[in-house]
Motif scaffolding. Structure first.
Motif, PDB file in Angstrom:
ATOM      1  N   ALA A  40      35.195 110.980  -9.999  1.00  0.00           N
ATOM      2  CA  ALA A  40      33.971 111.747 -10.212  1.00  0.00           C
ATOM      3  C   ALA A  40      33.601 112.431  -8.900  1.00  0.00           C
ATOM      4  O   ALA A  40      33.912 111.938  -7.824  1.00  0.00           O
ATOM      5  CB  ALA A  40      32.847 110.809 -10.648  1.00  0.00           C
ATOM      6  N   PRO A  41      32.919 113.562  -8.993  1.00  0.00           N
ATOM      7  CA  PRO A  41      32.543 114.265  -7.769  1.00  0.00           C
ATOM      8  C   PRO A  41      31.427 113.552  -7.021  1.00  0.00           C
ATOM      9  O   PRO A  41      30.551 112.935  -7.624  1.00  0.00           O
ATOM     10  CB  PRO A  41      32.048 115.614  -8.288  1.00  0.00           C
ATOM     11  N   VAL A  54      25.708 116.730 -11.061  1.00  0.00           N
ATOM     12  CA  VAL A  54      24.523 116.102 -11.641  1.00  0.00           C
ATOM     13  C   VAL A  54      24.880 115.359 -12.932  1.00  0.00           C
ATOM     14  O   VAL A  54      24.368 114.256 -13.186  1.00  0.00           O
ATOM     15  CB  VAL A  54      23.411 117.144 -11.863  1.00  0.00           C
ATOM     16  N   LEU A  55      25.768 115.915 -13.740  1.00  0.00           N
ATOM     17  CA  LEU A  55      26.219 115.227 -14.948  1.00  0.00           C
ATOM     18  C   LEU A  55      26.888 113.899 -14.598  1.00  0.00           C
ATOM     19  O   LEU A  55      26.608 112.870 -15.215  1.00  0.00           O
ATOM     20  CB  LEU A  55      27.191 116.099 -15.743  1.00  0.00           C
ATOM     21  N   LEU A  59      25.399 110.287 -15.758  1.00  0.00           N
ATOM     22  CA  LEU A  59      26.243 109.424 -16.582  1.00  0.00           C
ATOM     23  C   LEU A  59      26.476 108.082 -15.903  1.00  0.00           C
ATOM     24  O   LEU A  59      26.376 107.026 -16.541  1.00  0.00           O
ATOM     25  CB  LEU A  59      27.580 110.122 -16.863  1.00  0.00           C
ATOM     26  N   GLN A  60      26.756 108.113 -14.628  1.00  0.00           N
ATOM     27  CA  GLN A  60      26.976 106.874 -13.886  1.00  0.00           C
ATOM     28  C   GLN A  60      25.716 106.007 -13.907  1.00  0.00           C
ATOM     29  O   GLN A  60      25.790 104.798 -14.141  1.00  0.00           O
ATOM     30  CB  GLN A  60      27.381 107.178 -12.451  1.00  0.00           C
ATOM     31  N   GLY A  61      24.565 106.615 -13.696  1.00  0.00           N
ATOM     32  CA  GLY A  61      23.309 105.867 -13.727  1.00  0.00           C
ATOM     33  C   GLY A  61      23.037 105.259 -15.091  1.00  0.00           C
ATOM     34  O   GLY A  61      22.600 104.109 -15.195  1.00  0.00           O
ATOM     35  N   ALA A  62      23.297 106.013 -16.139  1.00  0.00           N
ATOM     36  CA  ALA A  62      23.075 105.510 -17.501  1.00  0.00           C
ATOM     37  C   ALA A  62      23.988 104.339 -17.812  1.00  0.00           C
ATOM     38  O   ALA A  62      23.565 103.332 -18.390  1.00  0.00           O
ATOM     39  CB  ALA A  62      23.282 106.633 -18.511  1.00  0.00           C
ATOM     40  N   ILE A  63      25.252 104.451 -17.419  1.00  0.00           N
ATOM     41  CA  ILE A  63      26.203 103.363 -17.671  1.00  0.00           C
ATOM     42  C   ILE A  63      25.807 102.123 -16.880  1.00  0.00           C
ATOM     43  O   ILE A  63      25.790 101.011 -17.422  1.00  0.00           O
ATOM     44  CB  ILE A  63      27.644 103.803 -17.356  1.00  0.00           C
TER      45      ILE A  63
END
Length: 88
Positions: A40-41, A54-55, A59-63
């Motif tokens: 991931a960037p 930002v995506l 996504l990482q935060g949600a997971i």
């Protein structure tokens, strides 16, 4: 202090570490599918655009949040089964 709370402290720390590792592994697998890339960037990756960065962060935060909630809830449920009281 309740016995369930004392029992949960070290149990919760160990679960937190395992949950973090699990969340990281899940995110890497999801990103390979969604981002079509192995990594991931990072926020300062000059080659990637704002949208992708930002995506990836969202996504990482949600997971991580979902895995943390599931691990915490599972740990508390297990402590309740073992001690008879909720570790709050």
């Amino acid at each position: 202090m309740k016995a369930s709370k004392v029992l949960y402290k070290p149990f919760g720390v160990a679960l937190g570490a395992a949950g973090g590792a699990l969340a990281g592994a899940v995110f890497r697998k999801v990103w390979k599918v969604i981002g079509h890339d192995d990594e991931a960037p990072g926020a300062t990756d000059q080659e990637r655009g704002w949208r992708e960065i930002v995506l990836a962060a969202a996504l990482q935060g949600a997971i991580f949040a979902a895995v943390k909630a599931a691990v915490d809830r599972g740990g508390a449920t297990t402590v309740k089964r073992l001690t008879g009281s909720w570790p709050a």
